[in-house]
Design a protein around this motif. Structure first.
Motif, PDB file in Angstrom:
ATOM      1  N   SER A   1       0.817  -1.210   0.000  1.00  0.00           N
ATOM      2  CA  SER A   1       0.000   0.000   0.000  1.00  0.00           C
ATOM      3  C   SER A   1       0.853   1.263   0.000  1.00  0.00           C
ATOM      4  CB  SER A   1      -0.903   0.028   1.235  1.00  0.00           C
ATOM      5  OG  SER A   1      -1.814  -1.026   1.175  1.00  0.00           O
ATOM      6  N   LEU A   2       0.397   2.241  -0.758  1.00  0.00           N
ATOM      7  CA  LEU A   2       1.003   3.564  -0.769  1.00  0.00           C
ATOM      8  C   LEU A   2       0.296   4.375   0.299  1.00  0.00           C
ATOM      9  CD1 LEU A   2       2.990   5.476  -2.112  1.00  0.00           C
ATOM     10  CD2 LEU A   2       1.212   6.071  -3.745  1.00  0.00           C
ATOM     11  N   ASN A   3       0.972   4.599   1.405  1.00  0.00           N
ATOM     12  CA  ASN A   3       0.324   5.199   2.561  1.00  0.00           C
ATOM     13  C   ASN A   3       1.262   6.186   3.238  1.00  0.00           C
ATOM     14  OD1 ASN A   3      -1.661   5.516   4.586  1.00  0.00           O
ATOM     15  ND2 ASN A   3      -0.499   4.157   5.921  1.00  0.00           N
ATOM     16  N   ILE A   4       1.734   7.171   2.491  1.00  0.00           N
ATOM     17  CA  ILE A   4       2.643   8.142   3.103  1.00  0.00           C
ATOM     18  C   ILE A   4       2.172   9.544   2.762  1.00  0.00           C
ATOM     19  CG2 ILE A   4       4.300   8.068   1.190  1.00  0.00           C
ATOM     20  CD1 ILE A   4       6.455   8.149   3.539  1.00  0.00           C
ATOM     21  N   ASP A   5       1.999  10.348   3.769  1.00  0.00           N
ATOM     22  CA  ASP A   5       1.496  11.703   3.585  1.00  0.00           C
ATOM     23  C   ASP A   5       2.634  12.634   3.192  1.00  0.00           C
ATOM     24  OD1 ASP A   5      -1.159  11.052   4.153  1.00  0.00           O
ATOM     25  OD2 ASP A   5      -0.792  11.192   6.299  1.00  0.00           O
ATOM     26  N   ALA A   6       2.884  12.680   1.900  1.00  0.00           N
ATOM     27  CA  ALA A   6       3.956  13.510   1.349  1.00  0.00           C
ATOM     28  C   ALA A   6       3.702  13.668  -0.142  1.00  0.00           C
ATOM     29  CB  ALA A   6       5.313  12.861   1.600  1.00  0.00           C
ATOM     30  N   PHE A   7       4.501  14.490  -0.763  1.00  0.00           N
ATOM     31  CA  PHE A   7       4.400  14.718  -2.201  1.00  0.00           C
ATOM     32  C   PHE A   7       5.719  14.353  -2.855  1.00  0.00           C
ATOM     33  CE2 PHE A   7       1.077  17.191  -0.414  1.00  0.00           C
ATOM     34  CZ  PHE A   7       0.057  17.179  -1.354  1.00  0.00           C
ATOM     35  N   LEU A   8       5.620  13.706  -4.000  1.00  0.00           N
ATOM     36  CA  LEU A   8       6.796  13.325  -4.766  1.00  0.00           C
ATOM     37  C   LEU A   8       6.924  14.272  -5.947  1.00  0.00           C
ATOM     38  CD1 LEU A   8       8.953  11.010  -4.851  1.00  0.00           C
ATOM     39  CD2 LEU A   8       7.514   9.975  -6.604  1.00  0.00           C
ATOM     40  N   ILE A   9       8.119  14.807  -6.124  1.00  0.00           N
ATOM     41  CA  ILE A   9       8.418  15.635  -7.280  1.00  0.00           C
ATOM     42  C   ILE A   9       9.352  14.828  -8.164  1.00  0.00           C
ATOM     43  CG2 ILE A   9       9.386  17.809  -8.132  1.00  0.00           C
ATOM     44  CD1 ILE A   9       8.722  17.556  -4.450  1.00  0.00           C
ATOM     45  N   VAL A  10       9.011  14.692  -9.426  1.00  0.00           N
ATOM     46  CA  VAL A  10       9.860  14.011 -10.393  1.00  0.00           C
ATOM     47  C   VAL A  10      10.380  15.079 -11.346  1.00  0.00           C
ATOM     48  CG1 VAL A  10       9.971  12.255 -12.208  1.00  0.00           C
ATOM     49  CG2 VAL A  10       8.404  11.947 -10.262  1.00  0.00           C
ATOM     50  N   ALA A  11      11.683  15.060 -11.603  1.00  0.00           N
ATOM     51  CA  ALA A  11      12.267  16.002 -12.558  1.00  0.00           C
ATOM     52  C   ALA A  11      13.054  15.227 -13.606  1.00  0.00           C
ATOM     53  CB  ALA A  11      13.182  16.998 -11.844  1.00  0.00           C
ATOM     54  N   ASP A  12      12.788  15.536 -14.851  1.00  0.00           N
ATOM     55  CA  ASP A  12      13.481  14.915 -15.979  1.00  0.00           C
ATOM     56  C   ASP A  12      14.682  15.786 -16.338  1.00  0.00           C
ATOM     57  OD1 ASP A  12      14.320  13.781 -18.365  1.00  0.00           O
ATOM     58  OD2 ASP A  12      12.336  13.832 -19.301  1.00  0.00           O
TER      59      ASP A  12
ATOM     60  N   GLY B   1      17.905   4.057 -14.254  1.00  0.00           N
ATOM     61  CA  GLY B   1      19.232   3.532 -14.532  1.00  0.00           C
ATOM     62  C   GLY B   1      20.374   4.495 -14.302  1.00  0.00           C
ATOM     63  N   GLY B   2      20.060   5.782 -14.142  1.00  0.00           N
ATOM     64  CA  GLY B   2      21.096   6.750 -13.831  1.00  0.00           C
ATOM     65  C   GLY B   2      21.761   7.383 -15.030  1.00  0.00           C
ATOM     66  N   ARG B   3      22.694   8.291 -14.694  1.00  0.00           N
ATOM     67  CA  ARG B   3      23.483   9.046 -15.680  1.00  0.00           C
ATOM     68  C   ARG B   3      22.594   9.776 -16.673  1.00  0.00           C
ATOM     69  NH1 ARG B   3      28.498   4.997 -16.849  1.00  0.00           N
ATOM     70  NH2 ARG B   3      29.137   4.791 -14.686  1.00  0.00           N
ATOM     71  N   GLY B   4      21.493  10.269 -16.185  1.00  0.00           N
ATOM     72  CA  GLY B   4      20.494  10.948 -16.994  1.00  0.00           C
ATOM     73  C   GLY B   4      19.131  10.521 -16.497  1.00  0.00           C
ATOM     74  N   GLY B   5      18.136  10.684 -17.330  1.00  0.00           N
ATOM     75  CA  GLY B   5      16.799  10.290 -16.914  1.00  0.00           C
ATOM     76  C   GLY B   5      16.251  11.225 -15.852  1.00  0.00           C
ATOM     77  N   CYS B   6      15.698  10.666 -14.803  1.00  0.00           N
ATOM     78  CA  CYS B   6      14.976  11.460 -13.810  1.00  0.00           C
ATOM     79  C   CYS B   6      15.559  11.361 -12.411  1.00  0.00           C
ATOM     80  CB  CYS B   6      13.515  11.013 -13.762  1.00  0.00           C
ATOM     81  SG  CYS B   6      12.601  11.332 -15.286  1.00  0.00           S
ATOM     82  N   MET B   7      15.171  12.335 -11.609  1.00  0.00           N
ATOM     83  CA  MET B   7      15.426  12.310 -10.179  1.00  0.00           C
ATOM     84  C   MET B   7      14.103  12.537  -9.477  1.00  0.00           C
ATOM     85  SD  MET B   7      14.965  15.691  -9.031  1.00  0.00           S
ATOM     86  CE  MET B   7      15.765  15.666  -7.471  1.00  0.00           C
ATOM     87  N   ILE B   8      14.043  12.152  -8.194  1.00  0.00           N
ATOM     88  CA  ILE B   8      12.834  12.349  -7.406  1.00  0.00           C
ATOM     89  C   ILE B   8      13.197  13.069  -6.114  1.00  0.00           C
ATOM     90  CG2 ILE B   8      11.528  10.419  -8.352  1.00  0.00           C
ATOM     91  CD1 ILE B   8      12.401   8.729  -5.929  1.00  0.00           C
ATOM     92  N   ALA B   9      12.242  13.821  -5.615  1.00  0.00           N
ATOM     93  CA  ALA B   9      12.402  14.520  -4.340  1.00  0.00           C
ATOM     94  C   ALA B   9      11.099  14.371  -3.559  1.00  0.00           C
ATOM     95  CB  ALA B   9      12.719  15.994  -4.572  1.00  0.00           C
TER      96      ALA B   9
END
Length: 184
Positions: A39-50, A142-150
């Motif tokens: 279950s996804l049960n965490i009170d927070a927000f995920l930011i994805v950046a490409d 996979g890294g070295r590019g793509g996305c990061m999350i915060a």
């Protein structure tokens, strides 16, 4: 077909991308074992950046394999620690512990940098997110590019982080509420 695309892009895909794109729940994956949905049960927000940079999964995997050949003990320990942190992250999500999840993200990113999976632009975006108030941040994929999350505690903070990431050069950003009680 997601799996066919993954074969072309990565050579020997795990199947996790195909499963994740069709699932409404997080997946905990261990090679050789069935997918573990939780279950996804965490009170927070995920930011994805490409980053706007195509990820280099094959090269990253090859370089980590080389590290494992030349420094087997240190590399093996880092990979083992990443597995432990993944288990902690799963538990933090289940138990609604955003600060614990953030800590596992930061510790994972440190290990991913040592394993040469990150790159300068990912590191810049991750530091930008942290400087703007992210609870934690790391690369994803996979890294070295793509996305990061915060991870952010509130939608307002997530929007500030998203804007800072775009100002720092992110090609695009997305915000996703993660919990059942995410607040503005």
């Amino acid at each position: 077909n997601v799996q066919l695309s993954e074969r072309i892009a990565h050579g020997n895909p795990s199947g996790i991308d195909a499963a994740a794109t069709s699932s409404l729940q997080p997946i905990y994956f261990t090679k050789g074992h069935p997918f573990d949905y939780f279950s996804l049960n965490i009170d927070a927000f995920l930011i994805v950046a490409d980053t706007g940079i195509k990820g280099q999964t094959r090269e990253a995997v090859k370089d980590v394999a080389h590290l494992f050949e030349t420094q087997p003990h240190e590399t093996g320990q880092m990979i083992q620690n990443l597995g432990y942190l993944t288990k902690q992250a799963k538990q933090a999500i289940i138990e609604n512990l955003p600060e614990t999840l953030a800590q596992t993200m930061d510790e994972s990113q440190s290990l991913l940098e040592k394993l040469t999976i990150s790159n300068d632009f990912l590191n810049l975006l991750i530091q930008t997110a942290k400087d703007t108030g992210a609870l934690g941040a790391k690369l994803t994929g996979g890294g070295r590019g793509g996305c990061m999350i915060a991870l952010a505690q509130t939608k307002t903070k997530a929007q500030e982080i998203s804007q800072a990431l775009e100002d720092a050069g992110a090609a695009e950003t997305w915000i996703q509420g993660l919990g059942v009680h995410t607040y503005v």
